[in-house]
Design a protein around this motif. Structure first.
Motif, PDB file in Angstrom:
ATOM      1  N   UNK A  90       8.843  10.453  44.626  1.00  0.00           N
ATOM      2  CA  UNK A  90       9.311  10.620  43.255  1.00  0.00           C
ATOM      3  C   UNK A  90       9.875  12.150  43.297  1.00  0.00           C
ATOM      4  N   UNK A  91       9.210  12.976  44.015  1.00  0.00           N
ATOM      5  CA  UNK A  91       9.605  14.444  43.878  1.00  0.00           C
ATOM      6  C   UNK A  91       9.192  15.269  45.291  1.00  0.00           C
ATOM      7  N   UNK A  92       9.779  16.254  45.597  1.00  0.00           N
ATOM      8  CA  UNK A  92       9.378  16.986  46.869  1.00  0.00           C
ATOM      9  C   UNK A  92       9.537  18.347  46.509  1.00  0.00           C
ATOM     10  N   UNK A  93       8.501  19.196  47.071  1.00  0.00           N
ATOM     11  CA  UNK A  93       8.539  20.713  46.897  1.00  0.00           C
ATOM     12  C   UNK A  93       8.479  21.204  48.357  1.00  0.00           C
ATOM     13  N   UNK A  94       9.359  22.286  48.688  1.00  0.00           N
ATOM     14  CA  UNK A  94       9.443  22.819  50.141  1.00  0.00           C
ATOM     15  C   UNK A  94       9.015  24.227  50.061  1.00  0.00           C
ATOM     16  N   UNK A  95       7.961  24.589  50.758  1.00  0.00           N
ATOM     17  CA  UNK A  95       7.738  26.179  50.727  1.00  0.00           C
ATOM     18  C   UNK A  95       6.604  26.551  49.892  1.00  0.00           C
ATOM     19  N   UNK A  96       5.983  27.607  50.371  1.00  0.00           N
ATOM     20  CA  UNK A  96       4.591  27.789  49.552  1.00  0.00           C
ATOM     21  C   UNK A  96       5.050  28.525  48.022  1.00  0.00           C
ATOM     22  N   UNK A 104       4.330  23.383  37.119  1.00  0.00           N
ATOM     23  CA  UNK A 104       5.651  23.071  36.431  1.00  0.00           C
ATOM     24  C   UNK A 104       6.102  21.843  37.233  1.00  0.00           C
ATOM     25  N   UNK A 105       6.551  22.006  38.283  1.00  0.00           N
ATOM     26  CA  UNK A 105       7.204  20.930  39.109  1.00  0.00           C
ATOM     27  C   UNK A 105       6.536  19.737  38.988  1.00  0.00           C
ATOM     28  N   UNK A 106       5.447  19.390  38.879  1.00  0.00           N
ATOM     29  CA  UNK A 106       4.431  18.114  38.440  1.00  0.00           C
ATOM     30  C   UNK A 106       4.253  17.781  37.419  1.00  0.00           C
TER      31      UNK A 106
END
Length: 110
Positions: A90-96, A104-106
């Motif tokens: 449902x969501x993706x984060x790339x990179x440190x 915040x993203x979650x």
């Protein structure tokens, strides 16, 4: 807390379905490798997040040990974090990123 208690669970191809796809709450999967500096930098942040909330589980997939999982989920650069809910990404984060940016993203999924 002892160090072994703080460690995020390592997931394999064999346990992925049970630990991630069939989980009853959102699961953040950290795709990483031991040789990856940014992966090592984000690891303690994810351990903190895992220890601070019951609304989410955090697990790790070592892309060198589990290349089939990395390929299945289109991992082309690491660290890559994918949030699974109900068996779907449902969501993706790339990179440190720093902890506040990850939180915040979650936030909208918790």
């Amino acid at each position: 807390m002892r160090p072994e208690e703080a460690a995020v669970k390592e997931v394999t191809t064999a346990s992925f379905e049970q630990d991630v796809l069939n989980a009853d709450k959102p699961v953040l999967v950290d795709f990483w490798a031991e040789w990856c500096g940014p992966c090592r930098a984000v690891s303690p942040i994810l351990e903190q997040i895992d220890g601070e909330t019951e609304k989410l589980d955090v697990v790790k997939v070592n892309v060198d040990k589990e290349p089939d999982l990395a390929m299945r989920y289109g991992i082309t650069s690491i660290p890559a974090m994918k949030l699974f809910q109900g068996g779907e990404v449902v969501h993706e984060l790339i990179g440190a990123r720093p902890k506040p940016a990850i939180e915040q993203e979650l936030a909208q999924y918790l």
